[in-house]
Motif scaffolding. Structure first.
Motif, PDB file in Angstrom:
ATOM      1  N   LEU A   1       0.833  -1.201   0.000  1.00 38.21           N
ATOM      2  CA  LEU A   1       0.000   0.000   0.000  1.00 38.21           C
ATOM      3  C   LEU A   1       0.867   1.251   0.000  1.00 38.21           C
ATOM      4  CD1 LEU A   1      -3.007   0.878   0.134  1.00 38.21           C
ATOM      5  CD2 LEU A   1      -2.721   1.061   2.618  1.00 38.21           C
ATOM      6  N   THR A   2       0.665   2.106  -0.998  1.00 41.11           N
ATOM      7  CA  THR A   2       1.494   3.311  -1.115  1.00 41.11           C
ATOM      8  C   THR A   2       0.695   4.607  -1.095  1.00 41.11           C
ATOM      9  OG1 THR A   2       1.426   3.175  -3.537  1.00 41.11           O
ATOM     10  CG2 THR A   2       3.277   2.086  -2.424  1.00 41.11           C
TER      11      THR A   2
ATOM     12  N   GLY B   1       5.161   5.748   5.182  1.00 40.81           N
ATOM     13  CA  GLY B   1       5.562   6.117   3.829  1.00 40.81           C
ATOM     14  C   GLY B   1       4.405   6.143   2.859  1.00 40.81           C
ATOM     15  N   ILE B   2       3.199   6.379   3.372  1.00 41.02           N
ATOM     16  CA  ILE B   2       1.987   6.358   2.558  1.00 41.02           C
ATOM     17  C   ILE B   2       1.443   7.777   2.418  1.00 41.02           C
ATOM     18  CG2 ILE B   2      -0.422   5.590   2.478  1.00 41.02           C
ATOM     19  CD1 ILE B   2       0.482   2.999   3.786  1.00 41.02           C
ATOM     20  N   ALA B   3       1.222   8.193   1.185  1.00 42.24           N
ATOM     21  CA  ALA B   3       0.676   9.519   0.924  1.00 42.24           C
ATOM     22  C   ALA B   3      -0.843   9.475   0.984  1.00 42.24           C
ATOM     23  CB  ALA B   3       1.127  10.010  -0.451  1.00 42.24           C
ATOM     24  N   VAL B   4      -1.421  10.315   1.828  1.00 39.12           N
ATOM     25  CA  VAL B   4      -2.875  10.459   1.903  1.00 39.12           C
ATOM     26  C   VAL B   4      -3.277  11.610   0.989  1.00 39.12           C
ATOM     27  CG1 VAL B   4      -4.848  10.964   3.378  1.00 39.12           C
ATOM     28  CG2 VAL B   4      -2.987   9.534   4.240  1.00 39.12           C
ATOM     29  N   ILE B   5      -4.157  11.326   0.056  1.00 36.98           N
ATOM     30  CA  ILE B   5      -4.618  12.308  -0.922  1.00 36.98           C
ATOM     31  C   ILE B   5      -5.953  12.866  -0.459  1.00 36.98           C
ATOM     32  CG2 ILE B   5      -5.334  12.633  -3.325  1.00 36.98           C
ATOM     33  CD1 ILE B   5      -3.479  10.118  -3.866  1.00 36.98           C
ATOM     34  N   ASN B   6      -6.053  14.178  -0.376  1.00 35.93           N
ATOM     35  CA  ASN B   6      -7.251  14.836   0.123  1.00 35.93           C
ATOM     36  C   ASN B   6      -8.212  15.115  -1.036  1.00 35.93           C
ATOM     37  OD1 ASN B   6      -9.065  16.136   1.742  1.00 35.93           O
ATOM     38  ND2 ASN B   6      -7.702  17.789   2.374  1.00 35.93           N
ATOM     39  N   PHE B   7      -9.408  14.538  -0.947  1.00 35.08           N
ATOM     40  CA  PHE B   7     -10.429  14.712  -1.976  1.00 35.08           C
ATOM     41  C   PHE B   7     -11.537  15.620  -1.454  1.00 35.08           C
ATOM     42  CE2 PHE B   7      -8.388  11.060  -3.653  1.00 35.08           C
ATOM     43  CZ  PHE B   7      -8.804  10.854  -4.944  1.00 35.08           C
ATOM     44  N   PHE B   8     -12.004  16.515  -2.290  1.00 32.82           N
ATOM     45  CA  PHE B   8     -13.230  17.252  -2.016  1.00 32.82           C
ATOM     46  C   PHE B   8     -14.072  17.175  -3.268  1.00 32.82           C
ATOM     47  CE2 PHE B   8     -16.152  20.733  -1.585  1.00 32.82           C
ATOM     48  CZ  PHE B   8     -16.455  20.735  -0.234  1.00 32.82           C
ATOM     49  N   GLY B   9     -15.177  16.451  -3.201  1.00 33.25           N
ATOM     50  CA  GLY B   9     -15.976  16.251  -4.400  1.00 33.25           C
ATOM     51  C   GLY B   9     -17.457  16.284  -4.125  1.00 33.25           C
TER      52      GLY B   9
ATOM     53  N   ARG C   1       2.098  17.637  -6.327  1.00 32.12           N
ATOM     54  CA  ARG C   1       2.042  19.096  -6.290  1.00 32.12           C
ATOM     55  C   ARG C   1       2.163  19.639  -4.879  1.00 32.12           C
ATOM     56  NH1 ARG C   1      -3.358  20.642  -9.386  1.00 32.12           N
ATOM     57  NH2 ARG C   1      -4.049  18.748  -8.331  1.00 32.12           N
ATOM     58  N   MET C   2       1.808  18.828  -3.888  1.00 28.42           N
ATOM     59  CA  MET C   2       1.796  19.280  -2.500  1.00 28.42           C
ATOM     60  C   MET C   2       2.492  18.235  -1.634  1.00 28.42           C
ATOM     61  SD  MET C   2      -2.172  20.627  -2.538  1.00 28.42           S
ATOM     62  CE  MET C   2      -2.076  21.648  -1.065  1.00 28.42           C
ATOM     63  N   PRO C   3       3.805  18.167  -1.687  1.00 28.48           N
ATOM     64  CA  PRO C   3       4.531  17.115  -0.965  1.00 28.48           C
ATOM     65  C   PRO C   3       4.457  17.238   0.550  1.00 28.48           C
ATOM     66  CG  PRO C   3       6.059  18.669  -1.975  1.00 28.48           C
ATOM     67  CD  PRO C   3       4.703  18.990  -2.517  1.00 28.48           C
ATOM     68  N   ASP C   4       4.271  18.445   1.077  1.00 30.61           N
ATOM     69  CA  ASP C   4       4.174  18.634   2.522  1.00 30.61           C
ATOM     70  C   ASP C   4       2.833  18.089   3.001  1.00 30.61           C
ATOM     71  OD1 ASP C   4       3.709  19.622   5.129  1.00 30.61           O
ATOM     72  OD2 ASP C   4       4.956  21.383   4.766  1.00 30.61           O
ATOM     73  N   PRO C   5       2.830  17.045   3.841  1.00 32.91           N
ATOM     74  CA  PRO C   5       1.556  16.417   4.236  1.00 32.91           C
ATOM     75  C   PRO C   5       0.638  17.343   5.012  1.00 32.91           C
ATOM     76  CG  PRO C   5       3.373  15.552   5.551  1.00 32.91           C
ATOM     77  CD  PRO C   5       3.986  16.367   4.456  1.00 32.91           C
ATOM     78  N   GLU C   6       1.201  18.245   5.805  1.00 35.35           N
ATOM     79  CA  GLU C   6       0.346  19.141   6.575  1.00 35.35           C
ATOM     80  C   GLU C   6      -0.324  20.177   5.680  1.00 35.35           C
ATOM     81  OE1 GLU C   6       1.838  19.413  11.010  1.00 35.35           O
ATOM     82  OE2 GLU C   6       3.432  20.072   9.648  1.00 35.35           O
TER      83      GLU C   6
ATOM     84  N   PRO D   1      -7.151  15.971   9.305  1.00 33.82           N
ATOM     85  CA  PRO D   1      -6.256  16.280  10.423  1.00 33.82           C
ATOM     86  C   PRO D   1      -4.801  16.275   9.963  1.00 33.82           C
ATOM     87  CG  PRO D   1      -7.882  14.626  11.054  1.00 33.82           C
ATOM     88  CD  PRO D   1      -7.989  14.788   9.569  1.00 33.82           C
ATOM     89  N   PRO D   2      -4.099  17.389  10.034  1.00 31.02           N
ATOM     90  CA  PRO D   2      -2.707  17.407   9.569  1.00 31.02           C
ATOM     91  C   PRO D   2      -1.836  16.357  10.239  1.00 31.02           C
ATOM     92  CG  PRO D   2      -3.502  19.647   9.899  1.00 31.02           C
ATOM     93  CD  PRO D   2      -4.556  18.734  10.453  1.00 31.02           C
ATOM     94  N   SER D   3      -2.069  16.104  11.528  1.00 30.82           N
ATOM     95  CA  SER D   3      -1.259  15.105  12.230  1.00 30.82           C
ATOM     96  C   SER D   3      -1.492  13.711  11.670  1.00 30.82           C
ATOM     97  CB  SER D   3      -1.585  15.130  13.725  1.00 30.82           C
ATOM     98  OG  SER D   3      -2.961  14.847  13.947  1.00 30.82           O
ATOM     99  N   MET D   4      -2.716  13.448  11.201  1.00 28.60           N
ATOM    100  CA  MET D   4      -3.003  12.136  10.617  1.00 28.60           C
ATOM    101  C   MET D   4      -2.288  11.973   9.279  1.00 28.60           C
ATOM    102  SD  MET D   4      -4.983  10.652   8.024  1.00 28.60           S
ATOM    103  CE  MET D   4      -6.499  11.567   7.755  1.00 28.60           C
ATOM    104  N   VAL D   5      -2.404  12.976   8.399  1.00 22.49           N
ATOM    105  CA  VAL D   5      -1.757  12.872   7.090  1.00 22.49           C
ATOM    106  C   VAL D   5      -0.242  12.782   7.250  1.00 22.49           C
ATOM    107  CG1 VAL D   5      -1.466  14.002   4.850  1.00 22.49           C
ATOM    108  CG2 VAL D   5      -3.662  14.146   6.035  1.00 22.49           C
ATOM    109  N   LYS D   6       0.300  13.573   8.172  1.00 20.92           N
ATOM    110  CA  LYS D   6       1.737  13.532   8.431  1.00 20.92           C
ATOM    111  C   LYS D   6       2.141  12.193   9.034  1.00 20.92           C
ATOM    112  CE  LYS D   6       5.407  16.045  10.871  1.00 20.92           C
ATOM    113  NZ  LYS D   6       5.700  17.181  11.787  1.00 20.92           N
TER     114      LYS D   6
END
Length: 509
Positions: free
Chosen positions: A279-280, A302-310, A323-328, A290-295
């Motif tokens: 899982l990546t 080592g898993i990137a959480v992608i934020n969706f708003f739809g 485009r947004m490497p900083d998780p917070e 929550p920024p602490s969760m994504v971070k």
């Protein structure tokens, strides 16, 4: 509703809309990788034994079921209602209906007689495809899987060339009104959504996608089903949601990408759950995460959480790690769209466009992912402004410290999102107003660590009242079980503003 000729010409010239259709995506994958695994059933499937189909077998099954549907009179322009759990069968019915040129209107499996009795007539559906335990109102023409479809063959359905402007789905969105609104969508706008939702996580044919969200709206169809068809990845279905099974599927199927509600991701992080190395990426949303969760997911696993708003109407904002490497930053903001054809503006309550940071305004959107308009008879208000922008009803602001980003402020509507399912408080309030022991009622959500939100009924009583009697009253109305309140609060009066509107933000939940 259909897109205008001017709109089609514009987005075709900009390269967003092409002659591609959903059925063409399927046929392209069949030609490219006929023996590769296309779709996998959940191990605890509820409508028959689990299946695992290659692209070639999937295509053959779609052909077979299209023939059965055609024999039942389904043809171009007809509407087929579908109420099935996430499974191979759900994907097959969807694709077979589209292959015939008909429209799919999918319903959650939790819907009962109340919701089906309301929405089936509005949709114009001539057939309901359902599981062994149909909840259809009496007299509804139905096909039951597996009894009426498993192993049944019929004459081959006639071949046809689809028009990418033709309607393929009617999904349903619950707003502040008690009655859901029908959202028709065509190949053009769905495939624009698919392009964005496949690009953000960087999906390819080598990916394995685990889908726990019901394939009835933007998350399940735009976020999973169509990106799967676009890329040729493997789709692993999951239903009903069961955390041990979900985690086991990630490991057993070597899942590389999945969706999950924010509360579940926070819980898994706190519990220190071991995550399989395959899982990546994880898609989540839709609101600030929550920024602490994504971070935490990025630093610990080592898993990137992608934020969706739809939204069903076509809002498609994604904060992706490229485009947004900083998780917070990715958790808090969404990039302001800059691609050709996509236009966004914020409008204050007095109708002035917001151009300065830090001032909330309604997000309005124009672009190739946006639908053409609500199903006639299901919405009282025009969804577009005078310039053709979709009025989303969601408040954003230009980020003061990141001017190229938008920050979500609040949900303008009162929707309760429980486990990925939308619940309209107004619907429950309208029903509970008829309870003999309730003088006034407000329905709102309250936080839950797994489901995201649960439902609370806040009532001013006029007699003996209990949570049990409230639930029993709604059950008697035929309401779906996932909408039932889990909590009851008794108050002397509901908080209201000077014009009498209930102030839900002041409810003590």
């Amino acid at each position: 509703m259909t897109h205008s000729a001017d709109r089609i010409a514009r987005y075709t010239a900009e390269g967003w809309w092409t002659g591609d259709t959903i059925d063409q995506l399927l046929r392209a994958q069949v030609a490219a990788r006929p023996r590769a695994t296309a779709i996998v059933d959940p191990p605890d499937k509820t409508i028959g034994p689990p299946k695992r189909l290659t692209w070639a077998r999937l295509d053959a099954e779609v052909d077979r079921v299209a023939g059965v549907l055609h024999a039942r009179g389904v043809g171009p322009g007809d509407v087929v209602a579908v109420q099935l759990p996430n499974s191979v069968e759900l994907a097959v019915i969807f694709l077979a209906t589209v292959r015939l040129g008909a429209t799919v209107t999918p319903f959650p499996v939790q819907y009962r007689a109340y919701e089906l009795g309301l929405l089936l007539p509005l949709s114009g559906a001539t057939l309901l495809v359902t599981g062994p335990q149909s909840r259809a109102p009496e007299g509804t023409p139905t096909l039951s899987w597996p009894a009426d479809l498993e192993g049944v063959t019929a004459a081959e359905a006639p071949s046809r060339t689809a028009d990418p402007a033709e309607r393929v789905t009617i999904c349903w969105t619950s707003g502040t009104e008690a009655t859901p609104k029908g959202v028709p969508r065509c190949h053009y706008d769905w495939l624009a959504v698919a392009a964005i939702c496949a690009a953000a996580p960087g999906l390819t044919a080598g990916d394995v996608i685990l889908n726990p969200f019901p394939m009835v709206n933007m998350a399940g169809i735009g976020g999973v089903l169509l990106p799967w068809l676009r890329t040729g990845a493997t789709l692993v279905q999951h239903h009903p949601f069961h955390l041990p099974t979900y985690l086991a599927q990630i490991a057993d199927e070597q899942v590389t990408y999945t969706l999950a509600p924010p509360a579940l991701l926070t819980l898994l992080l706190l519990q220190g759950v071991t995550v399989p190395p395959s899982l990546t990426r994880i898609g989540s949303g839709s609101a600030p995460l929550p920024p602490s969760m994504v971070k935490g997911w990025q630093e610990r696993h080592g898993i990137a959480v992608i934020n969706f708003f739809g939204s069903n109407e076509g809002v498609t904002l994604l904060s992706d790690p490229e485009r947004m490497p900083d998780p917070e930053v990715r958790a808090r903001y969404f990039p302001r769209p800059t691609v050709p054809g996509v236009r966004v503006k914020l409008v204050s309550p007095d109708g002035v466009e917001v151009t300065e940071p830090g001032i909330p305004g309604e997000l309005r959107l124009s672009g190739p992912t946006v639908f053409a308009g609500y199903l006639p008879g299901t919405a009282a208000v025009e969804p577009f402004d005078e310039e053709g922008y979709l009025r989303t009803g969601d408040l954003f602001e230009i980020a003061g410290d990141h001017g190229q980003y938008l920050r979500y402020v609040d949900r303008a509507k009162d929707i309760v999102i429980r486990g990925g399912m939308n619940i309209a408080p107004a619907e429950l309030e309208a029903l509970l107003a008829g309870h003999p022991s309730i003088a006034e009622v407000a329905v709102a959500g309250y936080p839950d660590e797994v489901l995201g939100e649960k439902v609370c009924a806040v009532v001013v009583p006029q007699g003996e009242i209990s949570l049990e009697s409230v639930v029993a009253f709604l059950r008697d109305k035929g309401i779906a079980s996932y909408k039932l309140p889990e909590r009851l609060e008794i108050v002397d009066a509901l908080p209201r503003n000077p014009v009498g509107k209930i102030l839900k933000r002041e409810l003590k939940l």
